[in-house]
Write an enzyme that holds these catalytic residues in place. Structure first.
Site, mmCIF file in Angstrom:
data_model
loop_
_atom_site.group_PDB
_atom_site.id
_atom_site.type_symbol
_atom_site.label_atom_id
_atom_site.label_comp_id
_atom_site.label_asym_id
_atom_site.label_seq_id
_atom_site.Cartn_x
_atom_site.Cartn_y
_atom_site.Cartn_z
ATOM 1 N N ARG A 161 0.813 -1.213 0.000
ATOM 2 C CA ARG A 161 0.000 0.000 0.000
ATOM 3 C C ARG A 161 0.847 1.265 0.000
ATOM 4 O O ARG A 161 0.710 2.127 -0.860
ATOM 5 C CB ARG A 161 -0.926 0.000 1.222
ATOM 6 C CG ARG A 161 -1.961 -1.088 1.230
ATOM 7 C CD ARG A 161 -2.253 -1.573 2.662
ATOM 8 N NE ARG A 161 -2.591 -0.470 3.530
ATOM 9 C CZ ARG A 161 -3.847 -0.083 3.777
ATOM 10 N NH1 ARG A 161 -4.855 -0.722 3.228
ATOM 11 N NH2 ARG A 161 -4.079 0.943 4.580
ATOM 12 N N THR A 162 1.728 1.360 0.988
ATOM 13 C CA THR A 162 2.514 2.587 1.117
ATOM 14 C C THR A 162 3.440 2.758 -0.079
ATOM 15 O O THR A 162 3.568 3.853 -0.631
ATOM 16 C CB THR A 162 3.317 2.570 2.425
ATOM 17 O OG1 THR A 162 2.426 2.368 3.515
ATOM 18 C CG2 THR A 162 4.083 3.860 2.623
ATOM 19 N N LYS A 218 22.344 -10.238 1.153
ATOM 20 C CA LYS A 218 23.557 -11.042 1.074
ATOM 21 C C LYS A 218 24.616 -10.522 2.042
ATOM 22 O O LYS A 218 25.771 -10.877 1.950
ATOM 23 C CB LYS A 218 24.106 -11.017 -0.355
ATOM 24 C CG LYS A 218 23.148 -11.584 -1.388
ATOM 25 C CD LYS A 218 23.603 -11.273 -2.808
ATOM 26 C CE LYS A 218 22.483 -11.585 -3.792
ATOM 27 N NZ LYS A 218 22.702 -10.988 -5.121
ATOM 28 N N HIS A 270 6.139 7.314 11.284
ATOM 29 C CA HIS A 270 5.568 7.139 9.947
ATOM 30 C C HIS A 270 4.884 8.475 9.644
ATOM 31 O O HIS A 270 3.659 8.618 9.698
ATOM 32 C CB HIS A 270 4.563 6.003 9.947
ATOM 33 C CG HIS A 270 4.143 5.545 8.571
ATOM 34 N ND1 HIS A 270 4.471 6.211 7.410
ATOM 35 C CD2 HIS A 270 3.392 4.467 8.191
ATOM 36 C CE1 HIS A 270 3.953 5.564 6.374
ATOM 37 N NE2 HIS A 270 3.291 4.503 6.815
#
Lengths: 320, 420
Positions: free
Chosen positions: A67-68, A95, A147
């Site tokens: 979504r974001t 890795k 956020h």
């Protein structure tokens, strides 16, 4: 100067967006005004411009998010920017390459902005501290810390229904402990002048000392949501839970789930919000999530224009 | 061999001397003299303070298998040049200090260092795995001055009980970091700061539960236990009561926990990612009070030299620990000023108590220039550790040299300054 201090240029314009901390009410309101210009109701042609033509934006997502990431990609493309998506699962980072080495490699590709989502709190600030000057960093969520664009679009949604923040009671309910959205919401709402912000959660999901951010803490949901104007429901972030926080068997829903019956304790025109994804039957019942007081889909609709506004402010010439 | 120091500020805990005097140093020791003997070499030490060399009860040795295999020697020299007479190496070294062979290997590398003296704490459990007792008698016979788990997890209560009972038989002191393993998953103090930053917190109870359990086992076994790096107010209360009761316990605190609290991590500065974490301001104040009144016996540098990569990443993903040898003296002097401690207090906390626990007598005295201002950059820091939280800062206080058996060694700067 810390990365938070460096979020804004000397002329006050946004340079990075890492956290709501360090912004101010005027800037947030300017973001809202710009987002209004970019807003288009569902079903109507989307607003677009060529403001960021020639700019390259990379979505650097170390945590999965459809979504974001999609919202940012759409926002950037609607402003004319080129967008690349860094799939961390197949990248060198998985890795064993360090975050810093990954960054330096991408930096060498002349990217104008990194939109970063990372599982570690403080990751966005770390990146901003080490990135080459002139490259912008936008925090799309770092661990349990922040956020900011979610908080902005949630506040924007509230503003469009209840413009006078100085009179509001807002309850944030659920897994506060692991929620970066909650922390950013608190800061944004306080900055906008909300006098009564309540956190409602079991003790095991309430962060220590969070009251020092100027909020009230409730462990009893009925008390916590009484007469509130806005309820922001949060999902349980089981992916961040190391250890035992809750019993099983639906007890969380029994104590903290938002049902129609519980909703009646709030004001009759209270907004029901959720940053998504929602877990029906865990923190909210379907009748409420889909009910007349729910603005959850509006929040989703506001995600792109708010992000367009932020991108425009950071990378666009001539923007406030 | 002999030398005189004229006008030196001499701090001698044994005699209680804390004043300026003229001093004669010979192989027999130090003695105050009424006048300077012109036939014996003399240094004008009016700007300097002479204090017993620091003794540290817990120092992490660098990895012994690095390409430049003299890391242990380098750190011991750095320790000496920063005023340390003796350091205890924690058992979670490479190789683990759980066998005579490992001890010999490490001691061989330390022998030619011309640095601080090294004493070793042997592993309390085999491989530090927390499940099986180590060969404690063999470790003692090989020269270990005590046993410890280092940063490895505390054994479960039943195993720890047996460890303490066995160690008590051998009259070995056990050094323990009181951290309840299942409560200690976090990277910062569990409080408002960590909550605002979204960092997993280590609650105070992670330490106090362990302290309580260990005290019960001390009563049960009679084993002498030294608590390493206490970090919270509640622990000092428990320790005071235990000492009042007459239990054979002692404790130290990290210099960092005395001068900093969790406000230091507000900007995610990973240099302050420490274990135990920096706790609240109230905890810091309680630790200072405990140091002043003797509840806490010693101040440790808690030195853990790490490479630059160890701190390069988001906070929780970095390694905990600070390179502290170079910062120890400047921080001690700050503490002295902030908490109104005397030089005799400083000597007790940086040397006396620890030396007493180890039954060591001072072999080296540190000559300190408390007024010297210097920059903690790569050029001037002596430890190889790249994780000094005070890097690039201007610090006050530097070790000018040391005095041992009548032989004075001065740093180059002071050789020029004093015309020696």
């Amino acid at each position: 100067m810390t990365p938070i201090d460096a979020q804004r240029r000397s002329d006050g314009r946004l340079q990075h967006l890492l956290t709501i901390r360090g912004l101010d009410r005027e800037l947030i309101q300017a973001i809202f005004r710009l987002a209004e210009q970019y807003l288009s109701p569902p079903g109507q042609a989307a607003c677009s411009s060529e403001l960021l033509r020639g700019r390259t934006i990379t979505n650097l997502f170390f945590e999965s998010s459809t979504r974001t990431r999609s919202a940012f990609e759409i926002a950037a493309k609607r402003l004319g920017a080129s967008v690349s998506n860094m799939d961390v699962g197949s990248s060198s980072t998985s890795k064993g390459e360090t975050l810093l080495d990954t960054l330096k490699t991408l930096e060498a590709m002349n990217v104008d902005m990194f939109i970063v989502r990372h599982g570690a709190s403080g990751a966005a600030e770390f990146i901003a501290r080490h990135i080459r000057p002139g490259v912008a960093v936008l925090n799309a969520g770092d661990g349990s810390h922040a956020h900011p664009t979610q908080a902005l679009l949630d506040s924007f949604t509230i503003a469009r229904h209840k413009p006078d923040f100085s009179q509001l009671r807002v309850a944030i309910v659920g897994d506060i402990l692991h929620s970066r959205v909650a922390r950013s919401e608190i800061r944004a709402l306080k900055m906008l002048g909300v006098p009564d912000i309540r956190l409602v959660a079991p003790r095991t999901l309430m962060p220590s000392g969070i009251g020092e951010l100027g909020v009230q803490c409730f462990h009893d949901m009925d008390q916590g949501i009484r007469d509130v104007d806005v309820l922001i429901m949060l999902r349980l972030q089981r992916e961040r839970m190391n250890g035992h926080f809750l019993p099983g068997g639906g007890e969380f829903f029994a104590r903290y789930g938002l049902t129609s019956s519980r909703l009646s304790l709030a004001k009759s025109d209270a907004l029901v919000m959720h940053p998504g994804p929602i877990n029906r039957g865990v923190e909210i019942e379907s009748a409420v999530a889909d009910g007349p007081q729910s603005v959850i889909l509006e929040q989703v609709n506001h995600g792109v224009p708010i992000r367009m506004a932020v991108l425009a402010m950071i990378l666009g010439e001539g923007q406030p | 061999m002999s030398v005189q120091l004229s006008g030196v500020h001499w701090v001698d805990p044994a005699s209680g001397h804390d004043d300026r005097c003229d001093l004669l140093a010979t192989t027999q020791g130090l003695q105050q003299v009424e006048r300077i003997d012109p036939k014996i070499a003399c240094v004008d030490a009016r700007s300097l303070t002479l204090i017993p060399g620091f003794v540290d009860l817990g120092c992490s040795l660098p990895q012994a298998d690095l390409p430049h295999g003299d890391s242990i020697a380098v750190e011991l020299r750095a320790a000496r040049q920063n005023g340390f007479d003796l350091v205890c190496g924690a058992p979670d070294a490479q190789p683990l200090i759980d066998s005579a062979a490992a001890i010999e290997w490490i001691e061989r590398r330390a022998a030619g260092a011309d640095g601080a003296r090294l004493r070793l704490l042997g592993a309390l459990t085999q491989g530090l795995n927390g499940t099986a007792l180590s060969n404690m008698a063999a470790l003692k016979a090989s020269g270990c001055v005590g046993l410890a788990q280092g940063r490895a997890a505390l054994p479960a209560a039943d195993t720890l009980r047996q460890c303490l009972r066995y160690a008590a038989d051998l009259a070995l002191r056990v050094h323990l970091r009181p951290q309840w393993p299942s409560l200690s998953a976090g990277c910062a103090h569990d409080g408002a700061q960590a909550s605002a930053l979204g960092l997993a917190g280590v609650p105070v109870v992670a330490e106090t539960a362990a302290v309580a359990m260990i005290l019960c086992l001390v009563r049960d076994s009679g084993c002498a236990v030294h608590f390493e790096r206490l970090s919270c107010a509640a622990s000092t209360t428990m320790l005071a009561a235990a000492k009042q009761e007459g239990l054979p316990v002692s404790a130290d605190v990290s210099i960092w926990n005395l001068l900093f609290d969790d406000a230091a991590i507000a900007g995610y500065d990973s240099q302050f990612h420490l274990n135990p974490p920096l706790r609240s301001g109230n905890d810091r104040q309680a630790l200072c009070a405990a140091v002043r009144n003797g509840v806490i016996d010693a101040i440790s540098a808690d030195h853990r030299p790490l490479g630059a990569d160890a701190k390069l990443g988001p906070f929780a993903e970095t390694q905990a620990g600070a390179s502290s040898l170079d910062a120890y003296l400047p921080l001690l002097l700050q503490l002295m000023q902030r908490e109104s401690l005397s030089w005799l207090d400083i000597a007790r906390l940086s040397h006396g108590a620890a030396a007493s626990l180890l039954a060591e007598v001072p072999q080296r005295w540190s000559l300190i220039d408390p007024a010297m201002v210097w920059t903690a950059d790569t050029e001037h820091c002596l430890s190889q550790g790249q994780n000094n939280p005070l890097r690039s800062q201007s610090l006050r206080g530097r070790v000018a040299g040391d005095l041992s058996g009548g032989e004075l060694r001065l740093g180059r700067h002071w050789q020029h300054l004093l015309g020696v």
